[in-house]
Design a protein around this motif. Sequence first.
Motif, PDB file in Angstrom:
ATOM      1  N   PHE A 249       0.899  -1.354  -0.088  1.00  0.00           N
ATOM      2  CA  PHE A 249      -0.024  -0.170  -0.006  1.00  0.00           C
ATOM      3  C   PHE A 249       1.098   1.161  -0.056  1.00  0.00           C
ATOM      4  O   PHE A 249       0.685   2.414  -0.770  1.00  0.00           O
ATOM      5  CB  PHE A 249      -0.758  -0.022   1.391  1.00  0.00           C
ATOM      6  N   TYR A 250       1.806   1.450   0.731  1.00  0.00           N
ATOM      7  CA  TYR A 250       2.791   2.494   1.023  1.00  0.00           C
ATOM      8  C   TYR A 250       3.622   2.658  -0.408  1.00  0.00           C
ATOM      9  O   TYR A 250       3.466   3.887  -0.956  1.00  0.00           O
ATOM     10  CB  TYR A 250       4.089   2.230   2.105  1.00  0.00           C
ATOM     11  N   GLN A 251       3.815   1.458  -0.961  1.00  0.00           N
ATOM     12  CA  GLN A 251       4.642   1.693  -2.384  1.00  0.00           C
ATOM     13  C   GLN A 251       3.493   2.067  -3.426  1.00  0.00           C
ATOM     14  O   GLN A 251       3.985   2.976  -4.341  1.00  0.00           O
ATOM     15  CB  GLN A 251       5.188   0.396  -2.861  1.00  0.00           C
ATOM     16  N   GLU A 256       7.518   5.371  -5.745  1.00  0.00           N
ATOM     17  CA  GLU A 256       7.787   5.470  -7.286  1.00  0.00           C
ATOM     18  C   GLU A 256       7.277   4.068  -7.902  1.00  0.00           C
ATOM     19  O   GLU A 256       7.851   3.090  -7.402  1.00  0.00           O
ATOM     20  CB  GLU A 256       9.205   5.654  -7.732  1.00  0.00           C
ATOM     21  N   ALA A 257       6.530   4.159  -9.095  1.00  0.00           N
ATOM     22  CA  ALA A 257       6.401   3.051  -9.690  1.00  0.00           C
ATOM     23  C   ALA A 257       7.509   2.439 -10.473  1.00  0.00           C
ATOM     24  O   ALA A 257       8.393   3.161 -10.866  1.00  0.00           O
ATOM     25  CB  ALA A 257       5.254   3.407 -10.825  1.00  0.00           C
ATOM     26  N   VAL A 295       2.513  -0.617 -15.476  1.00  0.00           N
ATOM     27  CA  VAL A 295       1.426   0.269 -16.085  1.00  0.00           C
ATOM     28  C   VAL A 295       1.395   1.598 -15.235  1.00  0.00           C
ATOM     29  O   VAL A 295       1.236   2.737 -15.936  1.00  0.00           O
ATOM     30  CB  VAL A 295      -0.216  -0.556 -15.599  1.00  0.00           C
ATOM     31  N   ASP A 296       1.790   1.923 -14.205  1.00  0.00           N
ATOM     32  CA  ASP A 296       1.368   2.987 -13.245  1.00  0.00           C
ATOM     33  C   ASP A 296       2.670   3.929 -13.795  1.00  0.00           C
ATOM     34  O   ASP A 296       2.388   5.050 -13.741  1.00  0.00           O
ATOM     35  CB  ASP A 296       1.729   2.684 -11.879  1.00  0.00           C
ATOM     36  N   ALA A 297       3.759   3.519 -14.115  1.00  0.00           N
ATOM     37  CA  ALA A 297       4.837   4.189 -14.601  1.00  0.00           C
ATOM     38  C   ALA A 297       4.429   4.579 -15.929  1.00  0.00           C
ATOM     39  O   ALA A 297       4.772   6.089 -16.484  1.00  0.00           O
ATOM     40  CB  ALA A 297       5.997   3.488 -15.033  1.00  0.00           C
ATOM     41  N   PHE A 298       3.740   3.960 -16.901  1.00  0.00           N
ATOM     42  CA  PHE A 298       3.487   4.550 -18.208  1.00  0.00           C
ATOM     43  C   PHE A 298       2.545   5.615 -17.911  1.00  0.00           C
ATOM     44  O   PHE A 298       2.319   6.451 -18.664  1.00  0.00           O
ATOM     45  CB  PHE A 298       2.817   3.539 -19.184  1.00  0.00           C
TER      46      PHE A 298
END
Length: 579
Positions: A249-251, A256-257, A295-298
């Motif tokens: 959850f923290y990550q 950062e993704a 996916v989050d990074a994109f």
Amino acid sequence: MYGDGGWEGQQAQQGQQSPYGGQPQHYPEQPSQPQYGDWGDGGQSAYGQDQQYQQYGQQQGQHHEQPYGQSYDQQQYPADGQHQHQYPADGQQQPQQHQQYPADGQHPQQYGAEGERQDGGEWGTGGHPQAPYAVDPTDPYAAQAAAGYGAEQPDLYGTPDAYPPPEPPGRRGEPKPPQTDWDPGPDQGESAFFAGGGEEGTADGGRGRGDRRGRGGKDRKRRNGLACLVVVVVLGGAVGGVGYFGYQFYQNRFGEAPDYAGDGTDETVTVHVPKGAGGFEIGRLLKDAGVVKSVDAFVAAQQQNAGGKNIQAGAYLLKKRMSAQSAVAMMLDPKSQNNVMVTPGQRNIQVYKAIDAKLGLSSGTTRKVAEEKYESLGLPSWANDDSDIKDPLEGFLYPGTYPAAKGMKPEAVLREMVTQATAKYNAYDLDAKAEALNLDNPLELVTVASLVQAEGKTDDDFRKMAEVVYNRLKPTNTETNQLLQFDSTFNYLKNESNIHIGETEINSNKDPYNTYTNKGLPPGPIGNPGEDALKAALNPTSEGWIYFVATDGLSKTEFAKTYAEFEKLVDKFNANTDH
């Protein structure tokens, strides 16, 4: 039943006369095994008698006026020791409501006024039925059991395993401790580890919890130890799980993704982005293809890029293991897009060449596939009903953008185009519309739309152009005698786009697609109409247009209703195109 001399130990108090002779009753010693069924052979334990008496009194609906000594749980009895409801004065038993009887049909306590039993048997005056064991005057439980109310109520506490044991009623006048229907003892789910106590019997003679715990102490300890181990394991797993998900959850919220670094490797991959796909779906497709790490990074990179929302549907040639920022930038570069675009009015032969180029195939490969496999590409049942049709797929490669990258097969690209056309045509219910417009089938309606698309220059022209077609097809047409006379059909069969066609050439060609020499519509569509042209074919004007001329030779089309008006338009065309 009530003649054993009162309620305190079921003995007559000193100075009082017992209803059955005034003396305490003593019985020969019998085994303490409880009996059931016959009157006097073991009674109900004193534990629960107050409920029995209260229920019995409530069934009769009468009140006692003369209490016997002290009240016991607010239940009152007559001074003579006889139950008023059960022994009327005349010795006859009154009808009882809701009275339960033993299986032999005899009421266990039916007596007349003189102490005679109503079934014909006799008891001695002041006599008492034989008790199953001797009554110890100092033992309140034994006396109460001896004075039990026959077998009218089952003895739920007479067996060795009965639990909890009966409790003494207490001294006269003292309130009885409240009873509960839940006991957190070892046999009700409470572990002996937490309940405490040893394995020895209790002060009540070994009939309480201690006796039961003593019989199964080792097994209980073993089970309790195992239960404690299970609890420790479960709690440990729960703590570990909470810690893991807390870290995740923290990550997810603050960290950062995961992302790659750099512009990627030399290995390339094609990613097909469908229509309507958003950032999350695109990111998932890229992650599955190995382009981005998460996916989050994109999604984050797309939001940070000013043009990130301009990523369109289609096929993209990308590198593996790219940073999300590099992937977004590459998808916005037209060079990375591997798509084939079909424009409204475009002919199939042009589409085939574009597919060959995108797939890296030799010229003519896609056209050959179309000719050989058109039946397996999803055409509607009403397509290709004319043997003179030159291309079965003409009019069914619907305008739009389609993915076409190296590694894909031509039939896959064509099938998507045909599927889109079929879906559009079905949405407009072309069967019903064709009949309403006096056409033979839906294919003719698509053909009209292709003519409107080819001859019209602007959207405003399309509806007028559709009316021209329908007016010339009418049997009452005396202006052109049902000849369409469209240059676009002749150019189609020649695979040209010439606006200057010689009269001799055009009148000498008898090809079915030549509408100068053949009445009615051509065998099939001459291109792929767009949605605007299709709508115009479904809803033409009704102003009487029958002629038209592109007077500037390019984009300006003018319409006429008579042949004289038409000749004026031809003169204007010649003036604008002769140089």
